[in-house]
Write an enzyme that holds these catalytic residues in place. Structure first.
Site, PDB file in Angstrom:
ATOM      1  N   HIS A 152      -1.692   1.034   8.679  1.00  0.00           N
ATOM      2  CA  HIS A 152      -1.099  -0.460   8.829  1.00  0.00           C
ATOM      3  C   HIS A 152      -1.637  -0.233  10.755  1.00  0.00           C
ATOM      4  CE1 HIS A 152       1.787  -3.692   9.534  1.00  0.00           C
ATOM      5  NE2 HIS A 152       2.546  -3.021   8.669  1.00  0.00           N
ATOM      6  N   ASP A 370      -8.114 -12.504  -9.317  1.00  0.00           N
ATOM      7  CA  ASP A 370      -7.977 -12.203 -10.396  1.00  0.00           C
ATOM      8  C   ASP A 370     -10.318 -11.641  -9.713  1.00  0.00           C
ATOM      9  OD1 ASP A 370      -9.921 -13.099 -12.405  1.00  0.00           O
ATOM     10  OD2 ASP A 370      -9.814 -15.103 -12.372  1.00  0.00           O
TER      11      ASP A 370
END
Length: 427
Positions: A152, A370
């Protein structure tokens, strides 16, 4: 079913990082996060019949496109330097693990149980460990799971989703189709006269009262019903999915607190806000790093005569937060983030105030990733061991998955709330 690890290696950028980009100075917002905090997203791709040669080609394409993508997202292949609050963009590489499961992906998706924690690499946290860790898990049926875990201190949810989307585009269409990300946020914002950050109070969790995580599923039809219930003629637009789910969860958590303490208490909904669309003048289109603030909506128990508020009233409070932070000048970004975080920390120290933390990843492009064999059928999240509620888009795009991490007794009571029973299915 068990996950069997096959290999671990480092994937380096396909070309070296230029010398003038070798050191990435972390911003004051980046430095609010510890190096042990590692948000995770897991992408599930349905079975695709393929030959052995096609499977090898797919695996090679994943590695090659990742290496190419790391040339653009070069800090993810570097190492964190704690003493100088920076990243050494030294091209040592991102961690890349391959694993397999002797079983069907459909079996996992029908259960969606604790096995998902084996689909992303959870170790690391030392300054010498890789910033990004990626695990590719193959199933007998041809299904594939990609688990991504990034520290993070370098990325927020927007940045992580942008990285995976870029990697998927590089795999599917080639590296030339990528938008160049922008790092080095410190060049955009002045750091003059920043307020002092107040430390976060220690969590009120003991060995005998640890947190657990449950997933509550709000499908599209139930959310439509919630929107109708939460609508008010004074609203200029229909409540959003995130607004109604956050309001319902907040109200249910108030009920849990009321049952525990014998009275309705003042409470805060502490929300993560993506600052990118709010900063003026606007930033470049893909600014990566941490550009988020933890803001708050406050419900005052004294104003309600001890009764739980209506859903529309809570939606109104949530909207007030959005309106009050509709525009943030660049010169005020750092001070606004620190000030708002201090306000939440101060509320957490108040004995008679409940603070409920929410983080929404809704509308981030997780389901657009994708790689060349279709979009993921599901995206899940691995939680931190702290009380928080993560909201992710559900399957189909019109629902919400709420990943609820609370003390075990609070979770059990929450699951018995009338509205939670009426509007969700629990997993």
């Amino acid at each position: 079913m068990e996950v069997q690890m096959l290999s671990t290696k480092l994937i380096k950028p396909s070309s070296p990082t230029p010398s003038h980009l070798r050191t990435l100075k972390l911003s004051p917002i980046d430095q609010l996060f510890t190096y042990t905090a590692k948000p995770s997203a897991i992408y599930y791709y349905s079975a695709e019949s393929s030959s052995r040669s096609e499977d090898v080609e797919r695996r090679n394409r994943l590695e090659t496109s990742l290496s190419e993508t790391l040339t653009r997202f070069y800090p993810l292949a570097g190492r964190y330097i704690k003493d100088s609050h920076s990243v050494d963009c030294n091209d040592e590489g991102a961690e890349y693990l391959e694993a397999k499961v002797e079983g069907q992906l459909s079996q996992l998706l029908s259960r969606r149980d604790e096995m998902i924690y084996q689909l992303v690499h959870l170790s690391g946290g030392q300054s010498t460990s890789p910033i990004a860790s990626i695990q590719i898990t193959r199933f007998d049926c041809g299904g594939l799971v990609i688990g991504v875990r990034i520290h993070h201190i370098v990325t927020d949810g927007f940045s992580a989703a942008s990285f995976v989307s870029s990697w998927a585009t590089a795999s599917r269409e080639g590296i030339g189709k990528l938008i160049f990300p922008t790092f080095g946020l410190t060049s955009f914002f002045p750091e003059n006269d920043l307020p002092m950050l107040k430390p976060m109070p220690p969590p009120k969790i003991s060995e005998t009262n640890k947190v657990v995580t449950r997933r509550l599923v709000f499908d599209g039809a139930k959310i439509s019903s919630l929107k109708a219930r939460a609508h008010d003629p004074s609203f200029q637009r229909e409540p959003s999915r995130v607004e109604v789910v956050t309001a319902l969860m907040w109200r249910a958590l108030m009920g849990v607190s009321k049952a525990k303490h014998g009275r309705l208490r003042t409470s805060l909904a502490s929300l993560i806000m993506n600052l990118r669309p709010k900063i003026v003048p606007p930033l470049p289109p893909m600014c990566c790093g941490n550009l988020i603030a933890r803001v708050k909506a406050r419900f005052m128990a004294d104003d309600s005569n001890g009764e739980l508020p209506d859903l529309k009233d809570l939606v109104g409070l949530l909207r007030d937060v959005t309106k009050s932070n509709a525009s943030v000048p660049r010169e005020d970004v750092y001070s606004m983030v620190i000030r708002s975080r201090n306000e939440v920390h101060e509320a957490m120290e108040e004995e008679e105030v409940d603070v409920f933390k929410f983080t929404s990843w809704s509308r981030l492009p997780f389901y657009e990733a994708d790689f060349g064999w279709g979009k993921p059928v599901w995206v899940s999240h691995i939680h931190f061991p702290e009380e928080n509620i993560y909201l992710l888009d559900g399957e189909g795009g019109d629902g919400i998955d709420a990943w609820v991490t609370l003390k075990e007794q609070d979770v059990l009571q929450l699951q018995q709330d009338g509205d939670i029973l009426a509007f969700t299915s629990s997993v």
